[in-house]
Design an enzyme around this catalytic site. Structure first.
Site, PDB file in Angstrom:
ATOM      1  CD  GLU A  65      -4.508  -0.024 -24.708  1.00  0.00           C
ATOM      2  OE1 GLU A  65      -5.222   0.923 -24.685  1.00  0.00           O
ATOM      3  OE2 GLU A  65      -3.684  -0.464 -23.950  1.00  0.00           O
ATOM      4  CG  ASP A 115      26.884  -2.086 -29.580  1.00  0.00           C
ATOM      5  OD1 ASP A 115      27.471  -2.316 -28.424  1.00  0.00           O
ATOM      6  OD2 ASP A 115      25.927  -1.445 -29.965  1.00  0.00           O
ATOM      7  CB  ALA A 116      31.921  -3.231 -34.159  1.00  0.00           C
ATOM      8  CE1 TYR A 172      -0.275  -1.966 -19.669  1.00  0.00           C
ATOM      9  CE2 TYR A 172       0.609  -3.383 -21.738  1.00  0.00           C
ATOM     10  CZ  TYR A 172       0.259  -3.315 -20.263  1.00  0.00           C
ATOM     11  OH  TYR A 172       0.515  -4.411 -19.229  1.00  0.00           O
ATOM     12  CE1 TYR A 188      29.236  -9.360 -25.544  1.00  0.00           C
ATOM     13  CE2 TYR A 188      27.518  -9.448 -27.057  1.00  0.00           C
ATOM     14  CZ  TYR A 188      27.993  -9.867 -26.020  1.00  0.00           C
ATOM     15  OH  TYR A 188      27.233 -10.835 -25.308  1.00  0.00           O
ATOM     16  CE  LYS A 220      -6.019  -8.389 -19.504  1.00  0.00           C
ATOM     17  NZ  LYS A 220      -4.950  -9.481 -19.416  1.00  0.00           N
ATOM     18  CB  CYS A 240     -11.288 -32.657   6.154  1.00  0.00           C
ATOM     19  SG  CYS A 240     -10.244 -33.276   7.668  1.00  0.00           S
ATOM     20  CE  LYS A 293      -8.852 -12.080 -19.809  1.00  0.00           C
ATOM     21  NZ  LYS A 293      -8.675 -12.515 -18.545  1.00  0.00           N
ATOM     22  CG  ASP A 350      -1.608 -14.051 -22.488  1.00  0.00           C
ATOM     23  OD1 ASP A 350      -1.466 -13.861 -21.392  1.00  0.00           O
ATOM     24  OD2 ASP A 350      -2.284 -15.065 -22.865  1.00  0.00           O
ATOM     25  CB  CYS A 408     -10.354 -36.247   5.496  1.00  0.00           C
ATOM     26  SG  CYS A 408      -8.908 -35.609   5.054  1.00  0.00           S
ATOM     27  CD  GLU A 457       1.251  -7.629 -20.397  1.00  0.00           C
ATOM     28  OE1 GLU A 457       1.120  -6.507 -20.031  1.00  0.00           O
ATOM     29  OE2 GLU A 457       0.779  -8.531 -20.107  1.00  0.00           O
ATOM     30  CB  SER A 478      -5.162  -6.760 -11.801  1.00  0.00           C
ATOM     31  OG  SER A 478      -6.076  -6.483 -10.613  1.00  0.00           O
ATOM     32  CB  CYS A 501      -6.552 -32.826   8.975  1.00  0.00           C
ATOM     33  SG  CYS A 501      -6.398 -33.098   6.903  1.00  0.00           S
ATOM     34  CB  CYS A 504      -6.707 -36.930   9.047  1.00  0.00           C
ATOM     35  SG  CYS A 504      -8.232 -35.707   8.810  1.00  0.00           S
TER      36      CYS A 504
HETATM   37  S1  IVH Z   1      -3.831  -1.585 -18.580  1.00  0.00           S
HETATM   38  C1  IVH Z   1      -4.352  -0.042 -14.370  1.00  0.00           C
HETATM   39  N1  IVH Z   1      -3.742  -2.197 -20.846  1.00  0.00           N
HETATM   40  O1  IVH Z   1      -3.348  -6.939 -18.188  1.00  0.00           O
HETATM   41  C2  IVH Z   1      -4.191  -1.007 -15.404  1.00  0.00           C
HETATM   42  N2  IVH Z   1      -2.976  -3.706 -19.348  1.00  0.00           N
HETATM   43  O2  IVH Z   1      -5.358  -7.734 -16.220  1.00  0.00           O
HETATM   44  C3  IVH Z   1      -3.202  -0.874 -16.113  1.00  0.00           C
HETATM   45  N3  IVH Z   1      -2.175  -5.902 -20.034  1.00  0.00           N
HETATM   46  O3  IVH Z   1      -1.323  -6.128 -15.253  1.00  0.00           O
HETATM   47  C4  IVH Z   1      -3.103  -1.814 -17.031  1.00  0.00           C
HETATM   48  N4  IVH Z   1      -2.224  -5.375 -22.054  1.00  0.00           N
HETATM   49  O4  IVH Z   1      -0.222  -7.053 -17.432  1.00  0.00           O
HETATM   50  C5  IVH Z   1      -3.350  -2.420 -19.797  1.00  0.00           C
HETATM   51  N5  IVH Z   1      -3.157  -3.035 -23.097  1.00  0.00           N
HETATM   52  C6  IVH Z   1      -3.259  -2.995 -21.906  1.00  0.00           C
HETATM   53  C7  IVH Z   1      -2.792  -4.353 -21.427  1.00  0.00           C
HETATM   54  C8  IVH Z   1      -2.732  -4.701 -19.895  1.00  0.00           C
HETATM   55  C9  IVH Z   1      -2.181  -6.293 -21.211  1.00  0.00           C
HETATM   56  C10 IVH Z   1      -2.001  -6.657 -18.604  1.00  0.00           C
HETATM   57  C11 IVH Z   1      -1.330  -6.141 -17.809  1.00  0.00           C
HETATM   58  C12 IVH Z   1      -2.123  -6.010 -16.461  1.00  0.00           C
HETATM   59  C13 IVH Z   1      -3.128  -7.164 -16.799  1.00  0.00           C
HETATM   60  C14 IVH Z   1      -4.238  -6.750 -15.812  1.00  0.00           C
END
Ligand code: IVH
Length: 729
Positions: free
Chosen positions: A129, A45-46, A241, A48, A131, A460, A329, A133, A436, A189, A94, A466, A439
């Site tokens: 917890e 590392d050093a 998570y 590099y 969510k 259409c 949300k 982004d 349309c 994430e 999801s 089309c 077409c």
């Molecule tokens: S739990 C089975 N926890 O949200 C579900 N997801 O809308 C496992 N995300 O694809 C996901 N923060 O990318 C979980 N604290 C959190 C999260 C989280 C962000 C995302 C994750 C997931 C999407 C679903």
């Protein structure tokens, strides 16, 4: 670099600086390749870091060197190939969404009733917890060492970004602690902090490179880099998570496993807590919401999860989301701008969609120039029931209006309200086209026999003639979630569709392209935008997709109402495309057993059945399929849980069940690959009978069907209390 101090940069002549810069860039590139790509470092590392510092010093003294051989590009590991794919051992799912307090209380109620928790009883406990982004990543550790990192992809298969993940400081290469299981798939994430995001965009601007729209796009763009030195140069962060495959879990609760992640060396979100019920969940939501602006990274809601893992496992999944979790949300963000024009787009099913072209405006950190206007009633100011959706008089939207634009998470922004005080005097009502725009065929609003109402969407009627519909269908067929043909994007499809030498008018034509190109003496190579290399690559990518997974193939056909989930259900149920087609054709007769079978597939509703029957009834669709199936051979899906003792069996539940509700029993059996029937026949394999079972027991005796009780069921399907099935992701 030698052990003796190199001369100060300021003392170097231009020529020497250039020579040293080139040598250093090559050395660093080789070190990057060795470290990131080959996993075999050649510099410590050093050493590099010293080389990188010297390189930067040279560039600062001689900025022209940066242009000759920009650091980010010159020092990168060259792409070894495009991303390989990794099949997730446990799918990456999801989350369902809640948008109001009421949605949250409905969620808790659903969980309680699924688990059969009586009104006077408390529970269950939930975690709450933020969510994050960003983008989700699955990290596979074997014996404590990171072996794989994969993006979510389609949930079943992701991209192999192992080399990239290794450059992220917050992703441990080795897990610490004495309770790390032999196999541990940790999920979480990847994201970027606000300040780091601003820094990246500043550098992009300075280079004249395009800026990222928001931290999430920047994080995704930074992680999914073939040149891992670019990933390494971006300060990506990671919160753990959830988990995938982890046969021996370190705890029996969600919060306990996440606490273990922290011991093993991950960052876990400090705003995670456990809550006893709806009120506590909502209080934590408000707390997180109040801190949102000062967290330093983007979050778009709060995730609630049932804490007890044995309850998670009982609750299971519905479609692509767990029953035991939900994302609450944050409300959408709004901005005001001017509607400059309304364009009509024609989709693959012929739907005419009005798109608002807006004076650019920032909504929640993203510049928005287009927004949806849904349909003609929406523009006029009415909903599907004919009720007014805007209070003004008149309630319609006109070109020239000052409008409010709303954007919520990933959803396409939409035009909401109109400021009538600012309406220009000459603004005229918008006249929705009755033909349309592509077409010229009539565009009509169908009558829905089921609801007895006029469809909100004008379509259409051009069908095959089309061009817009044909092109959109082709784009859909090759898209990411369908056949996923690399190098064949929207632009290329438009090119081939319009090309007179090598036209692609229907899916089969894609697979005859290479042959036709050769017969045409390699015409494509000389065409605009195509070089010999890109043609070879494209043909290879097409070849690679001659055996697509059956569910992707079905989805790719773009049958109305058949989305990814339905395509998967149909693929699992019928096993082959031929079986599906034969069954649907037979199901045209409402009395046919095939029709009953189709109607009975859990999750496939009557609208889908109707759409399938209509699709296969059209001779031109069957002809198109004949030509396509001469080119490709869809592959059956693996069974849901082929190793389960009840996979492929038909099970009937009867009598009172004490440890699980009927819904739960059904969901569990299906998750294990069984079919659940309502009555006992010669096709039944197993009858699970609780106290009070009646005639079904007699039917079972008549047909020689095996009968077990609830305890026998659990003994059969649950090999160990927390084994295999458990886990949140
Ligand atoms: S739990 C089975 N926890 O949200 C579900 N997801 O809308 C496992 N995300 O694809 C996901 N923060 O990318 C979980 N604290 C959190 C999260 C989280 C962000 C995302 C994750 C997931 C999407 C679903």
């Amino acid at each position: 670099m030698s052990e003796t101090e190199p001369p100060p940069v300021a003392e170097l002549t231009k020529r020497r600086a250039r020579a040293e810069h080139r040598a250093l860039a090559q050395e660093i590139a080789a070190a990057n390749d060795a470290y990131f790509r080959d996993d075999r470092p050649i510099l410590d590392d050093a050493a590099y870091d010293a080389r990188r510092r010297r390189l930067v010093a040279l560039e600062e003294a001689h900025p022209e060197l940066r242009d000759e051989q920009p650091v980010s590009e010159a020092v990168g590991a060259k792409p070894s190939s495009k991303f390989a794919r990794i099949r997730h051992r446990a799918p990456m799912l999801s989350l369902g969404n809640a948008f109001s307090d009421e949605d949250v209380s409905d969620f808790v109620q659903r969980v309680r009733s699924f688990l059969g928790i009586r009104a006077e009883m408390e529970g269950p406990a939930f975690t709450a917890e933020p969510k994050i982004d960003g983008l989700s990543l699955s990290l596979r550790y074997e014996n404590g060492a990171l072996v794989h990192a994969a993006t979510r992809g389609d949930g079943e298969e992701g991209e192999d970004v192992t080399a990239n993940a290794r450059t992220i400081a917050e992703i441990p290469d080795r897990l610490a602690g004495d309770d790390v299981p032999a196999i541990a798939e940790v999920r979480g994430e990847v994201y970027l902090g606000h300040a780091d995001f601003a820094g990246i965009n500043e550098r992009q601007r300075a280079k004249g490179a395009p800026e990222f729209a928001n931290p999430r796009n920047a994080a995704a763009g930074s992680l999914r880099q073939l040149d891992v030195s670019i990933t390494a140069s971006r300060p990506l962060r990671f919160f753990a998570y959830a988990w995938g495959e982890m046969p021996a879990l370190p705890a029996a609760t969600q919060s306990g496993v996440v606490a273990a992640f922290a011991r093993w060396g991950f960052r876990v979100n400090p705003l995670t807590t456990t809550c006893a019920g709806v009120e506590a969940l909502l209080a934590h939501y408000r707390l997180i919401e109040s801190q949102r602006a000062t967290l330093g990274y983007d979050i778009d809601g709060v995730v609630y999860k049932v804490d007890d893992l044995s309850l998670q496992s009982r609750l299971g999944f519905v479609s692509r989301a767990p029953r035991w979790a939900i994302a609450h949300k944050f409300p959408a963000e709004l901005a005001t701008t001017v509607l400059e024009a309304i364009d009509i787009q024609v989709g693959r099913t012929g739907a005419l969609s009005p798109v608002a072209r807006l004076k650019p405006v920032t909504v929640g950190g993203v510049v928005v120039t287009n927004a949806t206007l849904h349909n003609e009633d929406y523009i006029r100011g009415f909903d599907s029931k004919g009720e007014r959706i805007r209070s003004g008089e008149p309630p319609d939207i006109r070109v020239g209006d000052t409008v409010t634009v709303k954007r919520a998470g990933d959803v396409i922004p939409r035009v909401e309200a109109v400021d009538l005080d600012k309406r220009p005097a000459d603004a005229a009502p918008y006249v929705f086209p009755k033909t349309c725009p592509i077409c010229g065929s009539d565009a009509v609003r169908e009558h829905n026999p089921r609801s007895g109402k006029e469809d909100a969407v004008r379509r259409c009627t051009g069908g095959l003639i089309c061009a817009a519909q044909a092109v959109e269908r082709l784009k859909h067929f090759v898209s990411r979630d369908a056949l996923d043909i690399e190098g064949l994007g929207d632009r290329q499809i438009e090119f081939f569709h319009a090309d007179s030498d090598l036209p692609v008018k229907e899916p089969a034509d894609i697979f005859t392209l290479a042959g036709r190109d050769a017969a045409n003496l390699k015409k494509l190579k000389d065409k605009d935008g195509f070089g010999a290399q890109s043609v070879t690559k494209l043909f290879a990518a097409i070849e690679e997709r001659r055996n697509p997974p059956l569910n992707r193939f079905i989805f790719g056909l773009g049958i109305r109402h058949v989305g990814e989930t339905n395509a998967r259900l149909l693929a699992r149920h019928y096993g082959s495309f031929e079986a599906l087609q034969a069954a649907v054709l037979a199901a045209t007769d409402p009395a046919a057993p095939e029709r009953q079978e189709l109607d009975a597939i859990d999750g496939v509703g009557p609208t889908v059945v109707e759409a399938l029957i209509q699709f296969f009834a059209e001779a031109h669709n069957r002809e198109m399929l004949g030509r396509l199936l001469a080119q490709v051979a869809p592959q059956p899906l693996e069974a849901v849980a082929s190793v389960s003792p009840v996979a492929g069996k038909t099970v009937v539940f009867t009598g009172a069940l004490e440890q699980m509700t009927r819904d739960e029993a059904k969901a569990m059996a299906e998750r294990l690959g069984a079919k659940v029937a309502g009555s006992v026949s010669s096709k039944t394999d197993l009858l699970v009978a609780g106290p009070g079972a009646g005639s079904k027991l007699k039917d079972a005796a008549k047909h020689g069907v095996q009968v077990i009780d609830e305890a026998g069921w659990f003994a059969l399907v649950l090999p160990s209390p927390l084994g295999g099935e458990g886990g949140s992701a």
